[in-house]
Design an enzyme around this catalytic site. Structure first.
Site, mmCIF file in Angstrom:
data_model
loop_
_atom_site.group_PDB
_atom_site.id
_atom_site.type_symbol
_atom_site.label_atom_id
_atom_site.label_comp_id
_atom_site.label_asym_id
_atom_site.label_seq_id
_atom_site.Cartn_x
_atom_site.Cartn_y
_atom_site.Cartn_z
ATOM 1 N N ARG A 1 31.081 30.835 49.311
ATOM 2 C CA ARG A 1 30.429 31.636 50.348
ATOM 3 C C ARG A 1 30.838 33.102 50.343
ATOM 4 N NH1 ARG A 1 30.427 26.775 51.519
ATOM 5 N NH2 ARG A 1 32.490 26.889 50.641
ATOM 6 N N THR A 2 32.133 33.357 50.307
ATOM 7 C CA THR A 2 32.594 34.729 50.497
ATOM 8 C C THR A 2 32.085 35.616 49.364
ATOM 9 O OG1 THR A 2 34.547 33.814 51.547
ATOM 10 C CG2 THR A 2 34.619 36.149 50.990
ATOM 11 N N HIS B 1 41.813 36.550 56.661
ATOM 12 C CA HIS B 1 40.470 36.462 56.060
ATOM 13 C C HIS B 1 39.534 37.224 57.007
ATOM 14 C CE1 HIS B 1 37.152 35.146 53.779
ATOM 15 N NE2 HIS B 1 37.319 33.837 53.796
ATOM 16 N N ARG C 1 39.691 38.863 46.644
ATOM 17 C CA ARG C 1 40.400 37.675 47.129
ATOM 18 C C ARG C 1 41.564 37.419 46.191
ATOM 19 N NH1 ARG C 1 37.762 31.997 48.852
ATOM 20 N NH2 ARG C 1 37.397 33.268 50.715
ATOM 21 N N LYS D 1 46.529 38.721 29.836
ATOM 22 C CA LYS D 1 47.355 39.395 28.809
ATOM 23 C C LYS D 1 48.543 40.091 29.437
ATOM 24 C CE LYS D 1 42.963 40.680 26.732
ATOM 25 N NZ LYS D 1 42.110 41.859 26.583
HETATM 26 N N1 CP Z 1 34.818 30.279 54.089
HETATM 27 C C1 CP Z 1 35.173 30.652 52.839
HETATM 28 O O1 CP Z 1 36.033 31.503 52.640
HETATM 29 O O2 CP Z 1 34.495 29.976 51.863
HETATM 30 P P1 CP Z 1 34.702 30.217 50.315
HETATM 31 O O3 CP Z 1 36.115 29.809 49.974
HETATM 32 O O4 CP Z 1 33.670 29.353 49.640
HETATM 33 O O5 CP Z 1 34.497 31.675 50.044
#
Ligand code: CP
Length: 315
Positions: A51-52, A129, A101, A80
């Site tokens: 999703r993110t 998050h 991320r 590397k």
């Molecule tokens: N909610 C969320 O962070 O989903 P993903 O890990 O799929 O990005």
């Protein structure tokens, strides 16, 4: 060097959060525009995501930006031995904004300290998050008509779930009452409880999860047990099915109650619940697009007024 990075929402004022909600509303009305034409957004995902990453990339694409990046660090020169600083410095040569991320807590803050372009934290370890929280705030506001004075029940993995940690600090402006429902092994960590106490956020703690404990909820926020954060997989096996929301547990739910889940769902919500009026998690994921369009624009210095005056809307 200071940039308009988003690492956490903890320091955001109530006015700023409502401003971003208003921006997301504009994008929900008209998600397809060319307001970011000529910009490049980089998505660097050192951890898996559906999703993110896809909603950030969709957000950028629907606004006319181009997207570069990776979803698997194994295909990068990190294998590397390239360090994070060098990766960020390289990508900032190519992109106007970096969405990242990373599995390490604090990685996004570190990246923002070395990057000449804004960083948006798309999740750093078990820490924060904030873009998920922005879409959660938007979803709560959309479903309840307000963010004020709500009873919010957080269920499941409150120890490692970064989405619930981010939500606590963002909701502090709105007089919530939180109910932490988790087994001892996954209980809300002490620092977050201390944060609540220091900021006047009311909370209760429960181990029982049944129709009575959730009957007062406006928002029932389910979470997945975060397997990837456990160092001992035996410990994970013992708690992985700790709390499953079953259809018959909704018999005493408030009519306005909505079930949220940041997803992915593993074994937290029975599938039969998807067809009830309480299920709101797929709409919540959809709202990620509008919230992330707002966050990208804000990081790039595009204002709500710019968006309201925008003439590039595609019908
Ligand atoms: N909610 C969320 O962070 O989903 P993903 O890990 O799929 O990005």
């Amino acid at each position: 060097m200071p940039t308009n990075s988003l690492i956490t929402l903890a320091g955001y004022s109530k006015e700023k959060l409502m401003y971003l909600i208003a921006m997301a509303q504009e994008f929900e009305r008209h998600p397809n525009r060319k307001i970011l034409e000529g910009r490049i957004v980089a998505t660097l995902f050192f951890e898996p995501s559906t999703r993110t990453r896809l909603s950030f990339e969709t957000a950028a694409n629907r606004l006319g930006a181009k997207v570069i990046g990776f979803s698997d660090p194994k295909v990068t020169s990190g294998t590397k031995g390239e360090i994070l600083k060098d990766t960020i410095m390289m990508v900032s040569n190519y992109a106007d904004l970096i969405v990242m991320r990373h599995f390490l807590e604090g990685a996004a803050l570190y990246a923002s300290e070395v990057s000449p372009v804004p960083i948006i934290n798309a999740g750093d370890g078990a820490n924060q998050h904030p873009s998920q929280t922005m879409l959660d705030l938007y979803t709560i506001y959309q479903s309840q008509g307000t963010l004020e004075n709500l009873e919010i029940h957080l269920v499941g993995d409150l120890k490692y779930g970064r989405t619930v940690h981010s939500l606590l600090s963002a909701m502090r402006h709105f007089n919530p009452c939180f109910h932490f429902i988790a087994p001892d092994e996954l209980a809300m960590p002490e620092p977050y409880k201390k944060y609540c106490t220091a900021n006047g956020i009311r909370f209760t703690e429960h181990k029982d999860f049944n129709s009575d404990t959730i009957s007062g909820a406006d928002i029932l926020y389910m979470t997945r047990v975060q397997k990837e954060r456990f160092s001992d997989l035996m410990e994970y096996e013992q708690v992985k099915d700790a709390y499953l929301l079953k259809g018959d547990m909704l018999s005493k739910a408030r009519p306005n109650m909505k079930i949220l889940h940041p997803l992915p769902r593993v074994n937290e919500i029975e599938y039969c619940i998807d067809d009830t009026p309480y299920a709101y998690y797929f709409q919540q994921a959809r709202n990620g697009l509008y919230a992330r369009q707002a966050l990208i624009c804000d990081a790039l210095g595009i204002t709500l007024e710019d968006i309201r005056n925008d003439k590039t809307i595609l019908k």
